[in-house]
Design a protein around this motif. Structure first.
Motif, PDB file in Angstrom:
ATOM      1  N   CYS A 269       0.845  -1.200   0.000  1.00  0.00           N
ATOM      2  CA  CYS A 269       0.000   0.000   0.000  1.00  0.00           C
ATOM      3  C   CYS A 269       0.876   1.243   0.000  1.00  0.00           C
ATOM      4  N   ARG A 270       0.700   2.111  -0.982  1.00  0.00           N
ATOM      5  CA  ARG A 270       1.505   3.329  -1.045  1.00  0.00           C
ATOM      6  C   ARG A 270       1.126   4.318   0.046  1.00  0.00           C
ATOM      7  N   GLY A 271      -0.137   4.178   0.539  1.00  0.00           N
ATOM      8  CA  GLY A 271      -0.562   5.153   1.548  1.00  0.00           C
ATOM      9  C   GLY A 271       0.128   4.924   2.878  1.00  0.00           C
ATOM     10  N   CYS A 272      -0.013   3.722   3.439  1.00  0.00           N
ATOM     11  CA  CYS A 272       0.587   3.439   4.750  1.00  0.00           C
ATOM     12  C   CYS A 272       1.896   2.679   4.643  1.00  0.00           C
ATOM     13  N   GLN A 273       2.231   2.292   3.423  1.00  0.00           N
ATOM     14  CA  GLN A 273       3.478   1.563   3.162  1.00  0.00           C
ATOM     15  C   GLN A 273       3.607   0.319   4.050  1.00  0.00           C
ATOM     16  N   ALA A 274       2.502  -0.409   4.166  1.00  0.00           N
ATOM     17  CA  ALA A 274       2.493  -1.627   4.976  1.00  0.00           C
ATOM     18  C   ALA A 274       1.747  -2.715   4.213  1.00  0.00           C
ATOM     19  N   GLY A 275       1.747  -3.892   4.800  1.00  0.00           N
ATOM     20  CA  GLY A 275       1.014  -5.013   4.209  1.00  0.00           C
ATOM     21  C   GLY A 275       1.584  -5.475   2.896  1.00  0.00           C
TER      22      GLY A 275
END
Length: 522
Positions: free
Chosen positions: A172-178
């Protein structure tokens, strides 16, 4: 002449007579000793000639023990009459078959219809005449009126290629997680440079085609691949460790039957840090077309005792004394091998030809009965043996009892008779059971692969290497008995074994694998 002079003369004559009698007795004893020495030398010479003939045949001659019918010059009328009767019955059956079956002569099979080529893929190459040849001299275009075809088998060398597996990563580019990434497909040997197909090829080449790893290294080098024998040895080691549960399932399947055929052969293995020792490879062949192999560090009864502990049934083997402890419990019944008994009579042809031929002719009648029993049910085979084989066995027993006193006990024929008489109960046991075989040739055939391979790889690198080789020989040897390609089998099973539950490992044995393929095809 006075009385005293007569007495002295008589006493002198008696003394001379006693001396002559003592000399004559000494000469007789010396003559008897010389005759015994002559007989000993004659027997020793015959034994040495027999040994030279046997060794010469093993080194330079054929290993087959087959005899032409004309060689069996039967000297006693009963066997000769029975042999002639059998030949006449066979000729009559052939003549009747030719008279009643008006089947036409089979036509010649074309190359394209041969079973060996029918399963091969076909690549069609079309060849047409030149354009200038398609115009007739009258100016009109020629039309196609048919075609001619011919076939050749061609060979495309095996090739290696690299399979590059690319797995996409997502996040995920938004939270940079997962971060998500696809799992690797089943690899066979984890973290290995070789795929399951290559591992299957290396194992099949070593244990089915008897190619040592150093020869495979040279073959791969010609194809442009740098695979040193240390790497290939690691592939063999990893495959054996991974497939050991499957080999264990094959052994359990063999021991689930009523009869097991077993035999062994010697194998040299290396010791660390130096030296070597003589071990043994044992085979256990079951009723279902499966062969399990076992390696032991020495040739003793400990190997079969460990494998056969708790098993009940008929064990068919040669008459080695190391099996005596196995039969002592009474749960395992001994069945001897007529091929071994016949071999002793065959080797006595050089010294006692006429008698040896008589026994070989009788044993040949036993095998002809087995040819007639082929394809029958167990009950029908038992009835046939009791009716026809039992009288022949009785004739062999009576003939041995008559011949034994007339031959040297330590001579080739004497030893052959002693072997048969000492194991007579086990030799005749097959007649009473329709599921038993007359000989132990199935186990000897299973060990032939070990003997051929041993001439190429010479020795096992260690005792552990011998045990791993037994695992892979179990799978490759059973593939041969089941009529399946060991390379294709190994390439598939190496991928599936890690994800198959232990309760279903029997499905991965060559027999289970073939049954699954047959059901899927049906």
């Amino acid at each position: 002449m006075t009385r005293d002079a007569l007495l002295l003369e008589l006493e002198s004559a008696q003394k001379t007579l006693r001396q002559r009698e003592a000399e004559l007795a000494c000469e007789r004893a010396l003559r008897a000793e010389r005759e015994a020495e002559i007989q000993r030398l004659v027997a020793n010479n015959a034994a040495l000639a027999h040994r030279i003939e046997v060794l010469s045949r093993r080194m330079f001659g054929t290993s087959s023990e087959r005899l032409a019918p004309g060689q069996l010059l039967i000297a006693f009328e009963t066997a000769q009459a029975e042999e002639q009767k059998t030949l006449e019955e066979d000729a009559l059956e052939t003549a009747l078959g030719e008279e009643t079956s008006h089947t036409p002569r089979p036509r010649r099979v074309r190359p394209s219809e041969k079973p060996g080529q029918r399963a091969l893929p076909v690549r069609t190459v079309s060849v047409e005449p030149a354009a200038t040849d398609l115009v007739c001299g009258c100016g009109q275009a020629k039309e196609r009126i048919g075609e001619e075809s011919s076939e050749q088998m061609e060979y495309v060398p095996a090739s290696l290629h690299v399979v590059r597996t690319v797995r996409g990563k997502y996040a995920c580019r938004g939270c940079q997680a997962g971060v998500v990434i696809a799992p690797l497909p089943a690899q066979g040997l984890e973290k290995s440079v070789a795929g399951p197909g290559l591992v299957g090829y290396v194992v099949a080449s070593k244990f089915a085609d008897h190619l040592p790893l150093y020869r495979q290294e040279e073959i791969f080098a010609r194809q442009g691949a740098d695979l040193p024998r240390s790497t290939l040895g690691g592939l063999v080691r990893g495959a054996a460790d991974l497939l050991s549960p499957v080999a264990r399932a094959v052994l359990l399947s063999v021991l689930s039957g009523r009869v097991v055929n077993t035999d062994d052969t010697g194998v040299t293995y290396l010791l660390k840090p130096r030296g070597r020792a003589d071990g043994a490879v044992w085979t256990y062949v079951g009723e279902k077309g499966e062969a399990a192999y076992d390696f032991t560090e020495r040739r003793s009864r400990d190997g079969p005792m460990r494998i056969l502990r708790g098993w009940k049934g008929h064990l068919q083997a040669d008459a080695l004394n190391l099996y005596d402890g196995i039969y002592a419990s009474g749960e395992i019944v001994e069945v001897a091998c007529w091929a071994h008994a016949r071999r002793y009579f065959f080797e006595s042809l050089t010294t006692e030809k006429q008698w040896a031929q008589e026994f070989l002719a009788l044993i040949r009648r036993l095998y002809r009965i087995e040819e007639r029993a082929r394809g029958l049910s167990e009950a029908e085979r038992q009835v046939l043996r009791l009716e026809h084989a039992r009288p022949v066995l009785k004739e062999i027993e009576e003939r041995m009892r008559a011949v034994a006193p007339t031959v040297l006990p330590k001579g080739p024929l004497g030893q052959a008779i002693a072997y048969a008489q000492g194991n007579w109960k086990a030799l005749t046991r097959y007649v009473e059971h329709g599921h038993l075989s007359i000989d132990n040739n199935s186990a000897e055939r299973a060990l032939r692969a070990v003997a051929v391979g041993r001439k190429n790889w010479l020795f096992a690198g260690s005792a552990d290497a011998g045990r791993r080789a037994a695992v892979l020989m179990t799978l490759v040897g059973t593939c041969k008995l089941q009529g399946i390609d060991p390379q294709a089998y190994l390439a598939d099973v190496l991928v599936r074994v890690a994800t198959t539950p232990a309760s279903r490992v029997g499905e991965l044995t060559p027999r289970g694998w073939k049954l699954a393929r047959d059901r899927a095809g049906a």
